[in-house]
Design an enzyme around this catalytic site. Structure first.
Site, PDB file in Angstrom:
ATOM      1  N   ARG A  61       1.003  -1.710   0.253  1.00 13.99           N
ATOM      2  CA  ARG A  61       0.044   0.143   0.125  1.00 13.99           C
ATOM      3  C   ARG A  61       1.233   1.220   0.291  1.00 13.99           C
ATOM      4  O   ARG A  61       0.519   2.075  -0.578  1.00 13.99           O
ATOM      5  CB  ARG A  61      -0.709   0.070   1.447  1.00 13.99           C
ATOM      6  CG  ARG A  61      -1.613   1.231   1.427  1.00 13.99           C
ATOM      7  CD  ARG A  61      -2.985   1.121   1.978  1.00 13.99           C
ATOM      8  NE  ARG A  61      -2.784   0.573   2.921  1.00 13.99           N
ATOM      9  CZ  ARG A  61      -2.124   0.660   4.668  1.00 13.99           C
ATOM     10  NH1 ARG A  61      -1.707   1.394   4.743  1.00 13.99           N
ATOM     11  NH2 ARG A  61      -2.420  -0.718   5.264  1.00 13.99           N
ATOM     12  N   TYR A 113     -17.100  16.827 -15.082  1.00 13.18           N
ATOM     13  CA  TYR A 113     -17.283  15.900 -15.351  1.00 13.18           C
ATOM     14  C   TYR A 113     -18.155  15.457 -14.233  1.00 13.18           C
ATOM     15  O   TYR A 113     -18.905  15.565 -13.107  1.00 13.18           O
ATOM     16  CB  TYR A 113     -15.645  15.038 -14.565  1.00 13.18           C
ATOM     17  CG  TYR A 113     -16.103  13.744 -14.694  1.00 13.18           C
ATOM     18  CD1 TYR A 113     -16.760  12.627 -15.946  1.00 13.18           C
ATOM     19  CD2 TYR A 113     -16.373  12.931 -13.491  1.00 13.18           C
ATOM     20  CE1 TYR A 113     -16.774  11.234 -15.992  1.00 13.18           C
ATOM     21  CE2 TYR A 113     -16.575  11.435 -13.717  1.00 13.18           C
ATOM     22  CZ  TYR A 113     -16.541  10.662 -14.390  1.00 13.18           C
ATOM     23  OH  TYR A 113     -16.853   9.175 -14.679  1.00 13.18           O
ATOM     24  N   ASP A 187      -8.210  19.857 -13.452  1.00 13.23           N
ATOM     25  CA  ASP A 187      -8.366  18.320 -14.094  1.00 13.23           C
ATOM     26  C   ASP A 187      -7.716  18.524 -15.548  1.00 13.23           C
ATOM     27  O   ASP A 187      -8.803  18.942 -15.786  1.00 13.23           O
ATOM     28  CB  ASP A 187     -10.389  17.674 -13.757  1.00 13.23           C
ATOM     29  CG  ASP A 187      -9.860  16.163 -13.908  1.00 13.23           C
ATOM     30  OD1 ASP A 187      -9.615  15.735 -14.965  1.00 13.23           O
ATOM     31  OD2 ASP A 187     -11.151  15.703 -14.018  1.00 13.23           O
ATOM     32  N   LYS A 212      -8.953   7.082 -18.967  1.00 14.38           N
ATOM     33  CA  LYS A 212      -9.359   7.854 -20.100  1.00 14.38           C
ATOM     34  C   LYS A 212      -7.659   8.063 -21.171  1.00 14.38           C
ATOM     35  O   LYS A 212      -6.367   6.984 -21.124  1.00 14.38           O
ATOM     36  CB  LYS A 212      -9.691   9.480 -20.165  1.00 14.38           C
ATOM     37  CG  LYS A 212     -10.627   9.068 -19.094  1.00 14.38           C
ATOM     38  CD  LYS A 212     -11.773   8.775 -19.208  1.00 14.38           C
ATOM     39  CE  LYS A 212     -12.698   8.362 -18.588  1.00 14.38           C
ATOM     40  NZ  LYS A 212     -13.018   9.519 -17.359  1.00 14.38           N
TER      41      LYS A 212
HETATM   42  C1  LIG Z   1     -13.798   9.685 -15.754  1.00 10.78           C
HETATM   43  C2  LIG Z   1     -13.315  10.962 -15.545  1.00 10.78           C
HETATM   44  C3  LIG Z   1     -12.825  11.070 -14.037  1.00 10.78           C
HETATM   45  C4  LIG Z   1     -12.952  10.282 -12.993  1.00 10.78           C
HETATM   46  O1  LIG Z   1     -12.277   9.250 -13.570  1.00 10.78           O
HETATM   47  P1  LIG Z   1     -12.696   7.911 -13.243  1.00 10.78           P
HETATM   48  O2  LIG Z   1     -11.484   7.030 -13.450  1.00 10.78           O
HETATM   49  O3  LIG Z   1     -13.814   7.007 -13.940  1.00 10.78           O
HETATM   50  O4  LIG Z   1     -12.938   7.517 -11.618  1.00 10.78           O
HETATM   51  C5  LIG Z   1     -12.565  12.714 -13.282  1.00 10.78           C
HETATM   52  N1  LIG Z   1     -12.363  13.510 -14.631  1.00 10.78           N
HETATM   53  C6  LIG Z   1     -12.959  13.943 -15.602  1.00 10.78           C
HETATM   54  C7  LIG Z   1     -12.460  14.811 -16.460  1.00 10.78           C
HETATM   55  C8  LIG Z   1     -13.480  12.291 -15.871  1.00 10.78           C
HETATM   56  O5  LIG Z   1     -13.358  12.372 -18.017  1.00 10.78           O
END
Ligand SMILES: *Cc1c(COP(=O)(O)O)cnc(C)c1O
Length: 378
Positions: A61, A113, A187, A212
């Protein structure tokens, strides 16, 4: 190579060489090994007493040799002090929010998001963290939203799904002039470090859904946090190991492998998206196209809601599926998918209507993507 050595090179070199010549492997393997051990043997008591200086491994961890290579690569990539790899993008968003307490105030962009909204609503209702929303346009309006209790400003640029772009440097300059302790958090999932380096523009923390573009193959769930500054990194490191949503070694290896082609993939996502945008702009069934000029994400409105069901059923190459940023092209309808939990009035105010579609342009040939859309819209 370690972080210091890697930093002298261009991004393509940093990523292609990530994990090669790493200290954890004595056999000279070019690809970083996957260490699946959950725990590590200690030599003696002295070994434990000097644990912090030696930075050995004890329990997975806290750190694994595979995840360490990944984290150092990510910190170099985003020009940060320290990076943290987590089990999902949402776990990554939660990490910096673990710094706040009841009564603290946060300003966020109004277009985010969907899962981020759901989490912020929960923080508000259950934990008494207060939020104000900014529309991303005038810096003076953001200034007016700051309060003595404001601890952070959270932005997503370009925003999801309406592709608003926010000037990170202008936000960071103004916010830090008011109070240098307010954290500017970005983000960076949509643009990735290939197109945007928020920490070099004054942001304090960058977050990614590594599910992504960073992983890019629709085969992994992961998240990333990168912080600028030793003190902030230490606080995050403490909460990271304490709460434990850390990324497993196998997934760390998969993400590290995917990162090696990130610059190439992003170039090709952009080239493909530009061709698809050129087609969509002259398609009679399409009302409006939103594309910030780079990256693989396109949002567009169709003129008639009634064609959507048939369109989704007719697609042969593009898949009707959630998520984005992978080699396979994906089409979503945010109104009933990603942003379903948002109040209807709020969705409509932001332009998230039943005719808004979001396309993640993959790495298929653009000729095939355009003909697929053409036949599905016919
Ligand atoms: C998908 C996404 C998230 C969340 O991420 P996960 O891997 O699905 O938990 C946060 N911000 C953006 C811009 C996203 O496209």
């Amino acid at each position: 190579m370690d972080k210091k050595e890697l930093e002298q090179y261009e991004v393509e070199t940093i990523l292609a060489q990530a994990g090669n010549r790493n200290n954890g492997d004595s056999h000279g393997s070019i690809s970083t090994p996957i260490y699946l051990a959950s725990n590590y043997r200690h030599k003696d008591l002295e070994d434990i007493r000097n644990f912090d200086e030696h930075k050995q491994y004890s329990y997975s961890r806290l750190e694994t040799p595979t995840r360490k290579v990944l984290s150092e690569t990510l910190a170099t990539l985003e020009h940060g002090t320290q990076a943290f790899a987590l089990s999902s993008g949402m776990a990554a968003i939660q990490l910096p929010f673990s710094l706040f307490k009841s009564g603290d105030h946060i300003v966020t962009l109004d277009d985010l998001y969907g899962g981020t909204f759901r989490y912020f609503d929960q923080l508000d209702e259950q934990y008494g963290i207060r939020f104000s929303k900014w529309n991303g346009k005038k810096i003076e309006e953001l200034h007016d939203l700051l309060q003595p209790e404001t601890r952070a400003v959270w932005i997503e640029t370009p925003s999801n799904p309406t592709m608003k772009e926010v000037d990170i440097a202008a936000v960071a300059d103004m916010v830090h002039a008011v109070d240098p302790k307010i954290l500017v958090m970005v983000d960076n999932t949509f643009y990735t470090p290939i197109y945007q380096l928020p920490l070099t523009q004054g942001a304090n923390i960058v977050v990614h859904s590594a599910t992504k573009y960073l992983s890019g193959h629709n085969d992994l769930l992961g998240g990333v946090v990168v912080a600028r500054g030793e003190k902030l990194s230490e606080k995050l490191a403490f909460n990271y190991k304490t709460t434990g949503a850390t990324l497993a070694s196998f997934d760390s290896w998969l993400l590290l492998r995917s990162l090696k082609t990130l610059p190439l993939r992003m170039r090709e996502h952009t080239a493909n998206a530009q061709k698809v945008v050129a087609y969509l702009k002259q398609e009679a069934k399409v009302e409006k196209v939103m594309y910030p000029g780079k990256g693989g994400m396109i949002s567009f409105y169709v003129r008639d809601e009634k064609i959507i069901d048939k369109m989704f059923k007719s697609l042969k190459v593009i898949s009707f599926a959630e998520s984005l940023g992978g080699v396979e092209s994906l089409l979503t309808i945010p109104y009933i998918q990603t942003h379903r939990d948002m109040e209807e009035s709020e969705r409509l105010r932001l332009g998230i209507t039943p005719t808004l579609l979001r396309l993640s342009v993959g790495l298929e040939n653009a000729i095939d993507l355009v003909s697929d859309l053409k036949q599905a819209l016919a």
